[in-house]
Write a protein that holds these residues in place. Sequence first.
Motif, mmCIF file in Angstrom:
data_model
loop_
_atom_site.group_PDB
_atom_site.id
_atom_site.type_symbol
_atom_site.label_atom_id
_atom_site.label_comp_id
_atom_site.label_asym_id
_atom_site.label_seq_id
_atom_site.Cartn_x
_atom_site.Cartn_y
_atom_site.Cartn_z
ATOM 1 N N LYS A 58 0.912 -1.259 0.112
ATOM 2 C CA LYS A 58 -0.063 0.197 0.051
ATOM 3 C C LYS A 58 0.701 1.302 -0.093
ATOM 4 O O LYS A 58 0.501 2.412 -0.620
ATOM 5 C CB LYS A 58 -0.851 0.141 1.228
ATOM 6 C CG LYS A 58 -2.228 -0.688 1.161
ATOM 7 C CD LYS A 58 -2.954 -0.243 2.453
ATOM 8 C CE LYS A 58 -4.238 -1.149 2.425
ATOM 9 N NZ LYS A 58 -5.125 -0.809 3.532
ATOM 10 N N THR A 59 2.009 1.190 0.722
ATOM 11 C CA THR A 59 2.745 2.573 0.871
ATOM 12 C C THR A 59 3.896 2.403 0.127
ATOM 13 O O THR A 59 4.889 3.115 0.208
ATOM 14 C CB THR A 59 3.167 2.770 2.253
ATOM 15 O OG1 THR A 59 3.782 1.563 2.881
ATOM 16 C CG2 THR A 59 1.714 2.991 3.378
ATOM 17 N N ALA A 60 3.942 1.684 -1.006
ATOM 18 C CA ALA A 60 5.333 1.593 -1.810
ATOM 19 C C ALA A 60 4.765 2.294 -3.157
ATOM 20 O O ALA A 60 3.853 2.366 -3.726
ATOM 21 C CB ALA A 60 5.563 0.256 -2.175
ATOM 22 N N ARG A 61 5.883 2.977 -3.654
ATOM 23 C CA ARG A 61 5.564 3.866 -4.826
ATOM 24 C C ARG A 61 7.016 3.232 -5.813
ATOM 25 O O ARG A 61 8.141 3.786 -5.194
ATOM 26 C CB ARG A 61 5.935 5.215 -4.628
ATOM 27 C CG ARG A 61 5.739 6.027 -5.751
ATOM 28 C CD ARG A 61 5.601 7.715 -5.413
ATOM 29 N NE ARG A 61 6.499 8.138 -4.527
ATOM 30 C CZ ARG A 61 7.688 8.706 -4.679
ATOM 31 N NH1 ARG A 61 8.252 8.615 -5.879
ATOM 32 N NH2 ARG A 61 8.594 9.018 -3.700
ATOM 33 N N PHE A 62 6.807 3.140 -6.895
ATOM 34 C CA PHE A 62 7.951 2.740 -7.862
ATOM 35 C C PHE A 62 8.561 3.787 -8.028
ATOM 36 O O PHE A 62 8.179 4.670 -8.470
ATOM 37 C CB PHE A 62 7.503 2.083 -9.128
ATOM 38 C CG PHE A 62 8.638 1.507 -9.969
ATOM 39 C CD1 PHE A 62 9.465 0.441 -9.668
ATOM 40 C CD2 PHE A 62 8.774 2.256 -11.015
ATOM 41 C CE1 PHE A 62 10.558 0.112 -10.506
ATOM 42 C CE2 PHE A 62 9.728 1.903 -11.877
ATOM 43 C CZ PHE A 62 10.620 0.767 -11.666
#
Length: 80
Positions: A58-62
């Motif tokens: 949920k809190t990961a951004r590539f």
Amino acid sequence: FQPPESIKLIYPAIVYERSDIRNTFANNETYNQSHHYRVTVIDKDPDSTIVDKMSLFKTARFEKHFVSDGLNHDSFIVYY
């Protein structure tokens, strides 16, 4: 967490480092903090399933993909 150069990693591997701490202020004081980490998946396979699993957090951004020394690096920013 930031392994020293004397340690030889076995791939696939995940390396992470703190990249930011963001403060939210209210009433002239720190109200909340958000800790951000750069998580890098390092794998010989350019289509690593680990990258797919990381992207579901949920809190990961590539952030980016790059190749170095014949290894694929996929970097994410993860915060909590």
